[in-house]
Design an enzyme around this catalytic site. Structure first.
Site, mmCIF file in Angstrom:
data_model
loop_
_atom_site.group_PDB
_atom_site.id
_atom_site.type_symbol
_atom_site.label_atom_id
_atom_site.label_comp_id
_atom_site.label_asym_id
_atom_site.label_seq_id
_atom_site.Cartn_x
_atom_site.Cartn_y
_atom_site.Cartn_z
ATOM 1 N N GLY A 72 43.892 -47.178 48.695
ATOM 2 C CA GLY A 72 45.312 -46.914 48.947
ATOM 3 C C GLY A 72 46.178 -47.311 47.765
ATOM 4 N N SER A 110 42.233 -51.830 51.515
ATOM 5 C CA SER A 110 42.083 -53.244 51.809
ATOM 6 C C SER A 110 43.183 -54.037 51.129
ATOM 7 C CB SER A 110 40.707 -53.707 51.306
ATOM 8 O OG SER A 110 40.718 -55.088 51.141
ATOM 9 N N ILE A 112 41.907 -56.784 48.843
ATOM 10 C CA ILE A 112 41.547 -56.400 47.485
ATOM 11 C C ILE A 112 42.791 -56.010 46.681
ATOM 12 C CG2 ILE A 112 40.291 -54.678 46.099
ATOM 13 C CD1 ILE A 112 38.193 -54.604 48.323
ATOM 14 N N VAL A 151 49.804 -51.682 38.285
ATOM 15 C CA VAL A 151 50.515 -51.301 37.061
ATOM 16 C C VAL A 151 50.640 -49.777 37.035
ATOM 17 C CG1 VAL A 151 50.095 -53.199 35.460
ATOM 18 C CG2 VAL A 151 48.304 -51.524 35.882
ATOM 19 N N ALA A 206 55.050 -45.566 33.952
ATOM 20 C CA ALA A 206 55.633 -44.487 33.167
ATOM 21 C C ALA A 206 54.929 -43.179 33.495
ATOM 22 C CB ALA A 206 55.499 -44.788 31.682
ATOM 23 N N LYS A 264 63.167 -40.528 31.892
ATOM 24 C CA LYS A 264 62.401 -40.727 30.651
ATOM 25 C C LYS A 264 62.377 -39.424 29.853
ATOM 26 C CE LYS A 264 57.648 -41.516 29.097
ATOM 27 N NZ LYS A 264 56.256 -41.758 29.469
ATOM 28 N N PRO A 279 58.804 -36.521 22.112
ATOM 29 C CA PRO A 279 59.754 -36.167 23.179
ATOM 30 C C PRO A 279 59.147 -35.193 24.190
ATOM 31 C CG PRO A 279 60.140 -34.813 21.258
ATOM 32 C CD PRO A 279 58.937 -35.661 20.930
ATOM 33 N N VAL A 339 35.538 -52.056 52.886
ATOM 34 C CA VAL A 339 34.268 -51.341 53.062
ATOM 35 C C VAL A 339 33.136 -52.192 52.497
ATOM 36 C CG1 VAL A 339 32.931 -49.345 52.292
ATOM 37 C CG2 VAL A 339 35.307 -49.042 52.985
ATOM 38 N N LEU A 357 41.419 -44.115 39.002
ATOM 39 C CA LEU A 357 40.643 -44.984 38.119
ATOM 40 C C LEU A 357 39.146 -44.903 38.392
ATOM 41 C CD1 LEU A 357 43.041 -48.077 38.188
ATOM 42 C CD2 LEU A 357 42.814 -46.360 36.385
HETATM 43 C C1 LIG Z 1 47.365 -51.763 32.001
HETATM 44 C C2 LIG Z 1 47.548 -50.463 32.680
HETATM 45 C C3 LIG Z 1 48.727 -49.754 32.527
HETATM 46 C C4 LIG Z 1 48.899 -48.533 33.128
HETATM 47 N N1 LIG Z 1 50.046 -47.820 32.909
HETATM 48 C C5 LIG Z 1 50.158 -46.580 33.414
HETATM 49 C C6 LIG Z 1 51.300 -45.790 33.189
HETATM 50 O O1 LIG Z 1 52.234 -46.207 32.526
HETATM 51 N N2 LIG Z 1 51.339 -44.539 33.689
HETATM 52 C C7 LIG Z 1 50.321 -44.026 34.431
HETATM 53 O O2 LIG Z 1 50.389 -42.868 34.832
HETATM 54 N N3 LIG Z 1 49.253 -44.761 34.715
HETATM 55 C C8 LIG Z 1 49.137 -46.017 34.225
HETATM 56 N N4 LIG Z 1 48.026 -46.749 34.500
HETATM 57 C C9 LIG Z 1 47.031 -46.217 35.401
HETATM 58 C C10 LIG Z 1 47.492 -46.360 36.835
HETATM 59 O O3 LIG Z 1 47.807 -47.693 37.099
HETATM 60 C C11 LIG Z 1 46.433 -45.890 37.788
HETATM 61 O O4 LIG Z 1 45.966 -44.646 37.404
HETATM 62 C C12 LIG Z 1 46.982 -45.763 39.173
HETATM 63 O O5 LIG Z 1 47.564 -46.938 39.586
HETATM 64 C C13 LIG Z 1 45.920 -45.347 40.150
HETATM 65 O O6 LIG Z 1 45.072 -46.377 40.484
HETATM 66 P P1 LIG Z 1 44.033 -46.154 41.647
HETATM 67 O O7 LIG Z 1 44.745 -45.803 42.859
HETATM 68 O O8 LIG Z 1 42.981 -45.261 41.158
HETATM 69 O O9 LIG Z 1 43.360 -47.604 41.789
HETATM 70 P P2 LIG Z 1 43.896 -48.936 42.489
HETATM 71 O O10 LIG Z 1 45.358 -49.076 42.378
HETATM 72 O O11 LIG Z 1 43.051 -50.020 41.932
HETATM 73 O O12 LIG Z 1 43.557 -48.731 43.998
HETATM 74 C C14 LIG Z 1 42.262 -48.954 44.517
HETATM 75 C C15 LIG Z 1 42.321 -48.973 46.023
HETATM 76 O O13 LIG Z 1 41.013 -49.039 46.556
HETATM 77 C C16 LIG Z 1 40.961 -50.049 47.540
HETATM 78 N N5 LIG Z 1 39.624 -50.584 47.589
HETATM 79 C C17 LIG Z 1 38.799 -50.932 46.571
HETATM 80 N N6 LIG Z 1 37.635 -51.402 47.064
HETATM 81 C C18 LIG Z 1 37.719 -51.327 48.399
HETATM 82 C C19 LIG Z 1 36.826 -51.663 49.464
HETATM 83 N N7 LIG Z 1 35.634 -52.159 49.239
HETATM 84 N N8 LIG Z 1 37.236 -51.450 50.718
HETATM 85 C C20 LIG Z 1 38.453 -50.918 50.976
HETATM 86 N N9 LIG Z 1 39.328 -50.611 50.033
HETATM 87 C C21 LIG Z 1 38.959 -50.812 48.755
HETATM 88 C C22 LIG Z 1 41.993 -51.062 47.078
HETATM 89 O O14 LIG Z 1 42.419 -51.851 48.144
HETATM 90 C C23 LIG Z 1 43.094 -50.147 46.591
HETATM 91 O O15 LIG Z 1 43.865 -49.736 47.684
HETATM 92 C C24 LIG Z 1 47.861 -48.010 33.927
HETATM 93 C C25 LIG Z 1 46.699 -48.728 34.113
HETATM 94 C C26 LIG Z 1 46.527 -49.938 33.496
HETATM 95 C C27 LIG Z 1 45.261 -50.693 33.699
#
Ligand SMILES: Cc1cc2nc3c(=O)[nH]c(=O)nc-3n(C[C@H](O)[C@H](O)[C@H](O)COP(=O)(O)OP(=O)(O)OC[C@H]3O[C@@H](n4cnc5c(N)ncnc54)[C@H](O)[C@@H]3O)c2cc1C
Lengths: 518, 494
Positions: free
Chosen positions: A13, A40, A43, A48, A51, A79, A97, A186, A335
């Site tokens: 989520g 979760s 977790i 982050v 932008a 932006k 830009p 999970v 990710l």
């Molecule tokens: C330093 C940094 C800067 C960034 N800056 C930018 C930016 O400026 N612009 C941009 O577009 N992107 C940026 N990103 C990328 C961006 O943060 C991610 O692409 C975005 O937040 C998506 O993350 P996600 O949902 O894939 O993962 P997460 O936010 O990590 O979500 C993972 C989810 O899975 C759940 N989960 C994991 N394991 C389990 C389990 N076993 N059971 C149940 N649930 C579980 C967690 O609870 C969570 O809800 C940045 C990333 C980093 C590291």
């Protein structure tokens, strides 16, 4: 008979999970497909990512989320691009830009005409021909006029925003559209022995969740596609050295926030600075092989201007992606499918592209070999093109003041990128593939911004008369600067938008920044 | 500026026939007023081996922009070349029913979607409605009417797109005349016929463009295992609004409409030609007599239907030599005309124009792009050959495994998704038109549900189609249109 696809389970989520849930639930509103999301709190999310690039407006428009509502709820600011400081060389900066440069001169592409002028003694800077830059410099912001094709309307815009608030907004949207949310961790993933497909997930409280199709949004853990299905990770760390980040917000002390992101190169990576409405997002992205976490932390504190809000924690990552994003009955989005450092704010775009492609290719039963192939083909293309674009920033540096930059300057780069650089050098040809993210103006910004000039500007430009051309360029420049100075200040447009209850028009066209036609 | 830009550069263009003149005119136009010397050598001989026994052929719509770049006026072109207008092509013998492919675009969106997306969901309810009926160009073709595209965005006629059908001799003469005219007025160009060998002519040039038309002859062609061995183009109906492409015994027969004596003589022979008719045709048509020998060879030779061309790169550009004759053998005329690739090659050459032709990065990229186009042509050809009524399952399998095109057809057929191929020359509507025409249907229905009753939607589409027809009926017949044009050009010349 084939088993029909009836249920979809999203694991995670974070921004990826809720963007996926929102889009799928909107698309399947009138179908009998059920959508479930597991996350979760224990977790948590990566927390982050503030932008964006302009495509996000199309995503919101697709869901029918009005822009003023979005801005209000996510504390967003506008932006117009990213300013790169100290990248080409120390004390030098340029901007990438959202929008195109100038206007073509008859059959001659603008950048070729400009290059021709420069090769013949002209002195104009490319960056004087962008309305976004002209506005950004004065912290002004107005909407591009989609109905006119005048010089001052050929730009686009995106947002700086609070990603966790965005996830909340999308969560409400999804739940209103029938998405069922399950809180829990999970612990086990069960697979069908024969097919190898994922069949169900068991949570910490022993509850079991089964579905026909799974979407892995579990973040860096990559629980389904990586851990369970064993899809290999393709590391790109030979070209992208940074592997760590520290994020540290500070108070926004400016009444009129900057309408652009800053990326300032440091000794072993770069700092970001993202102005939101009430705070500034800051961070240091660095290579732990070239500096220590402590140094990275301390130098970030030095860099930040306002009052710091909270400690930064170190996030580790490996640049690269899963070789395939769709394996068996599981698609990875966010990710879990890969990560490229946030230099060009591309992660949310990659999430969006994956969602759109999935909507286009969503299987109706278990026969999806070709769909899978098509999906993986498209995602690889996007990742690799963005990878090349990010590497370009490092490769084109003239800095040799630290080991980190020496390595970058001299490293061997992917052939696809070398080819783009050579083509530009030889005759100002920009190979932008005509699809995917980053079209001509983007490549041009970084190449020229970091000191790469073509040797020749192509045959069509040769027929231009230098004097006339230079006069015309001067006029164009003056027009852009003058128009920009009449636009309202960023904060005024923001306040106006939030007050405005009318739905904005469909977002203006992408203005060459990206194309979604891939 | 690097110093060598100021030096005059020497370009040699070597070849014969239409390819030579198209190339020479294009390069002249591109370098006009700049420091280039262009020597054009028309080689004699060689061209009689041409595997097209075509006397008439069609030109795809993009030719109009090409001509515009060369500063041809359409009136002048019309009065000298006397072309037919081609709004699309009708295919006979490919599927159970003949089908028509319009060059024009579909003009509207429905439910906020591109029309083909909506149409896809109506698989079973469509009754007799064909996709082409949702296109103004389709109706015009069917009614043998013609009108050029309207400049008004809101007009139904705005989306019309058309090409020409021309007589080879006249087109050649026209191009040659243009070049000779330039030759007399310009000092940076020389034109001469020559039998000298390639090496001598191309020596010490900055750039050499080789467009000698010595492409595959019939014999070679067989061994090459092309999809079909021969193109035969004749004109048959003066007032057709689209060309006809007939598939017969592995040969491809293209009927185009031009105002020639033969056309008039054959006016009453309509499209269903048998092998015997072909013999007859060959005997009857004076222009074809010349080709009689080749013609008989084709009709009597064994059929081969293999697919080749697994080449990944064409390597058209190598060092300072651009070998455009390689593209000739690839152009089939089945969908795009046989000079389509040549025109693209020239346009791309302008974009890639080098300061120094011996720059590998530029040549590599140019070759990669040309290979993509060639692959695209291949894909479009394959689509035509991959139809349900085809009994040749071996061919079908080959197509399916051979190319990305084949895989994409399966994607559509088996998994119900329209291939969003990154085709440079065709959009979703066009690809869908082709799939529809070939009766390649998807077997699945989508999850996606429209908030609208399908029958109501069909009704709506029928209404749209009818309104297109009504509009099309307001356009002049081809005959009238041609007369109008003729009197206009006479007026102008007075
Ligand atoms: C330093 C940094 C800067 C960034 N800056 C930018 C930016 O400026 N612009 C941009 O577009 N992107 C940026 N990103 C990328 C961006 O943060 C991610 O692409 C975005 O937040 C998506 O993350 P996600 O949902 O894939 O993962 P997460 O936010 O990590 O979500 C993972 C989810 O899975 C759940 N989960 C994991 N394991 C389990 C389990 N076993 N059971 C149940 N649930 C579980 C967690 O609870 C969570 O809800 C940045 C990333 C980093 C590291």
């Amino acid at each position: 008979m084939d088993r029909q696809l009836k249920s979809i389970c999203i694991l995670g989520g974070g921004t990826a999970g809720w963007m996926t849930a929102a889009a799928l639930s909107h698309h399947y509103k009138n179908s009998n497909i059920s959508i479930l999301l597991i996350e979760s709190e224990q977790i948590g999310t990566i927390g982050v990512g503030e932008a964006t690039i302009p495509h996000i407006r199309h995503f919101n428009a697709m869901l029918g989320i009005p822009e003023n509502e979005f801005i209000k709820q996510t504390q967003a600011t506008y932006k117009l691009g990213i300013e790169f400081q100290n990248w080409g060389s120390l004390h030098h900066c340029y901007m990438h830009p959202f929008g195109v440069y100038g206007q073509d001169i008859g059959p001659v592409e603008f950048h070729k005409a400009w290059a021709f002028s420069r090769l013949n003694g002209g002195t104009s800077s490319l960056f004087d021909f962008s309305s976004s830059i002209a506005m950004a410099k004065e912290r002004r912001f107005a909407f591009p006029n989609i109905k006119s094709n005048t010089l001052d309307s050929r730009y686009s815009y995106a947002f700086h925003f609070d990603a966790s608030l965005y996830a909340q907004l999308l969560r409400k949207f999804s739940e209103d559209n029938g998405v069922k949310r399950i809180e829990g961790k999970v612990n086990h993933i069960h697979k069908n022995e024969k097919s190898g497909e994922i069949s169900s997930l068991t949570l910490a409280n022993e509850a079991s969740v089964s579905a026909d199709f799974f979407i892995d949004c579990s973040g860096f853990k990559s629980l389904l596609i990586g851990e369970s299905l064993g899809e290999k990770f393709d590391s790109w760390s030979q070209w992208l050295l940074t592997d760590s980040a520290i994020a540290m917000p500070s108070k926004n002390e400016k009444t009129n926030p900057r309408p652009y992101t800053i990326s300032r190169a440091n000794d072993a990576g770069w700092y970001w600075s993202i102005p939101l409405k009430s705070r500034v997002g800051n961070g240091n992205v660095y290579s732990a092989s070239f500096t220590s976490d402590e140094k990275a932390h301390d130098s970030l504190i030095q860099y930040i201007e306002g009052d710091i809000l909270g400690d930064g924690r170190v996030i580790r990552f490996t640049p690269g992606r899963r070789k395939k994003s769709w394996v068996k009955n599981c698609v990875a989005i966010g990710l879990s499918s890969g990560f490229l450092e946030p230099l060009e704010s591309t992660s949310l775009y990659l999430i969006q592209v994956a969602i759109m492609k999935l909507l286009e290719l969503m299987p109706v039963d278990q026969h999806y070999e070709h769909l899978k192939h098509e999906f993986n083909h498209a995602i690889s293309f996007e990742y690799e093109k963005i990878r090349d674009f990010i590497i370009l920033h490092y490769k084109l540096t003239q800095r040799e003041d630290t080991e980190f930059w020496q390595y970058c300057k001299n490293m061997t780069i992917p052939g696809s990128l070398q080819n783009r650089i050579d083509l530009f050098k030889e005759n100002a040809y920009i190979n932008d593939d005509r699809r995917g993210l980053f079209l001509t103006a983007s490549w041009l910004s970084v190449m020229v911004g970091q000191g790469l000039m073509p040797k020749y500007s192509g045959i069509e430009a040769e027929s231009l008369q230098t004097d006339k051309l230079n006069g015309y360029l001067e006029e164009m420049k003056a027009y852009i600067a003058k128009e920009a100075s009449t636009k309202p200040y960023h904060i005024d447009t923001l306040n106006q938008t939030v007050k405005n209850t009318n739905l904005r028009d469909t977002p203006p066209s992408s203005m060459s920044f990206y194309s979604t036609s891939s | 500026m690097t110093p060598d830009i100021n030096m005059t550069k020497n370009i040699a263009i070597i070849g014969s026939g239409i390819p030579l003149f198209l190339t020479a005119l294009y390069i002249e136009r591109t370098t006009r007023g700049l420091a280039y010397n262009i020597n054009i050598y028309e080689t004699t001989g060689a061209s009689s081996n041409n595997h097209y026994s075509a006397q008439k052929f069609s030109l795809s719509p993009d030719v109009r922009n090409f001509h515009k770049y060369l500063e041809f006026s359409e009136n002048d072109f019309f009065s000298k070349v006397k072309p037919g207008f081609s709004l699309g092509q009708t295919y006979f013998g490919w599927t159970k029913k003949p089908y028509h492919l319009s060059f024009s675009n579909k003009s509207f969106q429905l439910l906020g979607q591109e029309i083909h997306t909506v149409f896809q969901h109506l698989t079973n309810n469509k009754q007799d409605l064909t996709f082409d009926q949702l296109c103004i160009g389709g109706h015009l073709s069917q009614l043998s009417r013609f009108t050029p595209p309207s400049a008004h965005k809101n007009s139904l006629f705005h989306v019309i797109n058309y090409g020409y059908s021309v007589s080879e001799d006249r087109y050649l003469d026209y191009l040659k005349e243009k070049l000779l005219h330039i030759n007399t007025t310009s000092s940076h160009l020389t034109y001469q016929t020559s039998t000298d060998d390639f090496d001598t002519l191309s020596k010490d040039r900055d750039l050499v463009i080789d467009v000698r038309t010595e492409c595959v002859d019939v014999q070679k062609d067989q061994n090459d295992g092309q999809l079909y061995r021969h193109n035969l183009c004749v004109d048959i109906d003066l007032n057709m609004a689209s060309s006809k492409i007939i598939r017969s015994d592995g040969n491809l027969i293209k009927l185009v409409s031009t105002d020639t004596e033969t056309g008039i003589a054959l006016y009453n022979k309509k499209a269903t030609l048998s092998k015997n008719d072909l013999h007859l045709l060959a005997a009857e048509a004076p222009e074809l007599e010349l080709e009689g020998a080749i013609f008989n060879k084709i009709l009597n030779s064994e059929q081969t239907q293999k697919i080749t061309s697994n080449e990944t790169s064409l390597d058209v550009w190598n060092d300072n030599i651009i070998n455009l004759k390689r593209l000739n053998g690839l152009s089939t005329g089945l969908y795009y005309d046989r000079f389509w690739l040549l025109r693209l090659a020239l346009i791309e050459l302008k974009k890639h124009w080098p300061n120094n032709a011996r720059t590998p990065s530029i040549a590599d990229h140019y070759n990669a792009i040309m290979s993509e186009y060639a692959e695209e042509l291949d894909f479009i050809d394959h689509l035509h050959f991959h139809n349900n009524s085809s009994e040749n399952t071996q061919l079908k399998t080959l197509i399916a495994t051979h190319s990305r095109g084949g895989a994409l057809i399966e994607l559509y057929q088996e998994e119900g998704r329209l291939p969003q191929v990154a085709l440079r020359s065709m959009d979703g509507d066009k690809i869908f038109s082709l799939l529809q025409a070939l009766a390649i249907n998807n077997k699945k229905t989508s999850h996606y549900k429209f908030n609208i009753d399908k029958n109501a939607l069909i009704k709506e589409l029928f209404t749209i189609s009818e309104s297109f027809k009504t509009a099309a009926l307001k356009a002049p017949t081809i005959k009238t249109y041609k007369q109008q044009l003729k009197s206009k050009s006479t007026e102008q010349s007075l």
